[in-house]
Design an enzyme around this catalytic site. Structure first.
Site, short mmCIF file in Angstrom:
data_model
loop_
_atom_site.label_atom_id
_atom_site.label_comp_id
_atom_site.label_asym_id
_atom_site.label_seq_id
_atom_site.Cartn_x
_atom_site.Cartn_y
_atom_site.Cartn_z
N LYS A 193 0.03 3.60 -2.66
CA LYS A 193 -1.05 4.81 -2.63
C LYS A 193 -0.36 6.15 -2.60
O LYS A 193 -0.78 6.98 -2.83
CB LYS A 193 -2.05 4.48 -1.47
CG LYS A 193 -2.93 3.15 -1.87
CD LYS A 193 -3.26 2.72 -0.77
CE LYS A 193 -4.15 1.07 -1.25
NZ LYS A 193 -4.58 0.45 -0.16
N SER A 195 -6.55 3.72 3.72
CA SER A 195 -5.96 2.86 2.71
C SER A 195 -7.09 2.26 1.92
O SER A 195 -7.02 0.99 1.67
CB SER A 195 -4.93 1.74 3.48
OG SER A 195 -4.15 1.43 2.59
N LYS A 245 2.59 5.71 5.88
CA LYS A 245 1.50 5.18 5.14
C LYS A 245 2.20 3.83 5.28
O LYS A 245 3.42 3.28 5.07
CB LYS A 245 1.72 5.34 3.36
CG LYS A 245 0.88 4.48 2.85
CD LYS A 245 -0.58 5.16 3.08
CE LYS A 245 -1.68 3.90 2.78
NZ LYS A 245 -1.70 2.88 3.37
N SER A 263 0.77 -1.15 -0.12
CA SER A 263 -0.04 -0.01 -0.02
C SER A 263 0.69 1.17 -0.03
O SER A 263 0.28 2.30 -0.02
CB SER A 263 -1.09 0.00 1.30
OG SER A 263 -1.91 -1.03 1.16
#
Length: 384
Positions: A175, A232, A345, A172
């Site tokens: 992203k 997320s 993140k 992720s």
């Protein structure tokens, strides 16, 4: 008439149970994510704090001493002896001899002044770190992640790295690219759009993380950006990709063009979410460079460093929705001894392991730390 009432009741019941199930899934994900980042954040920030404190003490920064003049080492309780620091060869001699080289007491006074003015670094101004002949090597051997890189956000200088150019699966952390590209290619963040209905079935099958939007819901593009970064949400990423390029495949081409523009030589994207694909890869060095670029954008910085975000009521969420950062939910407080965690993140897939791209402030300066491929799963205690 009765059949219509029963049908209406069953339809409403299905809606309510579906929403309840989604809430349970979100809560489960939040609990897992707390475990995913707790240990890694303590270790990551401690590394930053230790580096700055050692440098400060060497340069005589009075803020690093208590009232008695003794060095303040409370930060050591955070990590014990898990991270080791060593001076680069020859630097001690350079330090011992620098008064003669730079003009005795005047040089020392200038160094203290430069350190004190560090927070006001501007064009052409050098910090004490830039001016100093001191350099420290940070030993990452005791970091659980086999791939890691630490850099100064302002200068881009790499302060420590381990396997920073080797291929990883970014999960992720992908992203970061999705959100910055969406920002750069959106004129009106308050424009309302519809979340596509046809994207959800595949995401359910792949057990992708979701922000909580419903099929066909009308929301603002801004809401999708926060939904992609904080909880997320994979549905947000694909919705943004469809809006900008008509398909996720087309958006992936744009992501790769941007990666090439930024010089991310170890990076190739196949999707906007980070769901596993053998041809979807990067390196911690590339992710750190990408994050440093993205943080220069004011909107991205605001999103990345937010702990929560409340969107206004929508057609399918009449009370609105509040998103919580998977990072901030795992922390009792962003304030820790010697520094502050600003944002991050997280990422995880079976193939990627535990990943984290984080931003912290220590001593008035901001640092980026990216780690990847740490052992563990959603169900075990994680260590980056």
């Amino acid at each position: 008439m009765q059949e219509r009432k029963v049908y209406g009741f069953m339809r409403e019941y299905r809606k309510q149970t579906t929403r309840a199930g989604e809430r349970r899934k979100r809560n489960d994900r939040r609990l897992r994510n707390r475990r995913l980042v707790r240990a890694s954040l303590a270790l990551a920030l401690s590394l930053l704090i230790l580096w700055v404190v050692i440098l400060s003490v060497k340069q005589g920064d009075p803020s690093m001493q208590d009232e008695s003049g003794a060095e303040n080492t409370d930060f050591l309780s955070l990590i014990g002896e898990d991270i080791k620091f060593s001076e680069d060869g020859g630097q001690k001699d350079a330090w011992d001899g620098q008064k003669d080289v730079e003009g005795a007491e005047d040089a020392w006074g200038e160094r203290q002044e430069a350190w004190g003015d560090q927070k006001n670094i501007g064009a052409g101004q050098k910090s004490a770190w830039d001016d100093s002949t001191m350099r420290f090597s940070i030993d990452l051997d005791h970091l659980y992640s086999p791939y890691a890189v630490l850099l100064d956000r302002v200068s881009g200088e790499i302060l420590a790295e381990r396997g920073s150019g080797e291929r990883i699966y970014p999960a992720s952390m992908t992203k970061i690219m999705t959100v910055i590209l969406a920002i750069e290619n959106t004129e009106d963040l308050n424009e309302k759009v519809v979340v596509p209905r046809d994207i959800f079935e595949k995401l359910y099958e792949e057990n992708a993380s979701l922000a909580g939007f419903l099929p066909g819901e009308t929301v603002r593009k801004k809401d999708l950006l926060y939904g992609a970064m904080l909880p997320s949400g994979a549905e947000c990423c694909i919705a943004l990709a469809d809006l900008i390029d008509g398909s996720e495949e087309g958006f992936a081409d744009r992501m790769n063009e941007k990666a090439e523009e930024l010089g991310l030589e170890q990076t190739h994207f196949q999707n906007s979410t980070g769901l596993h694909d053998p041809e979807h890869y990067s390196s911690v060095g590339d992710i750190a460079a990408l994050l440093r670029y993205a943080l220069k954008n004011e909107t991205f910085y605001e999103i990345f460093t937010s702990s929560r975000y409340s969107m206004p009521p929508s057609d399918l969420h009449p009370d609105g929705v509040t998103f919580y950062s998977t990072l901030s939910e795992s922390l009792e407080s962003a304030e820790v001894t010697g520094g502050r965690i600003l944002g991050g993140k997280t990422g995880y897939t079976d193939e990627a392991g535990l990943c984290l791209a984080s931003l912290a402030e220590v001593g008035g300066r901001e640092y980026i730390l990216v780690t990847a491929k740490a052992d563990g799963t959603h169900w075990t205690e994680p260590y980056h």
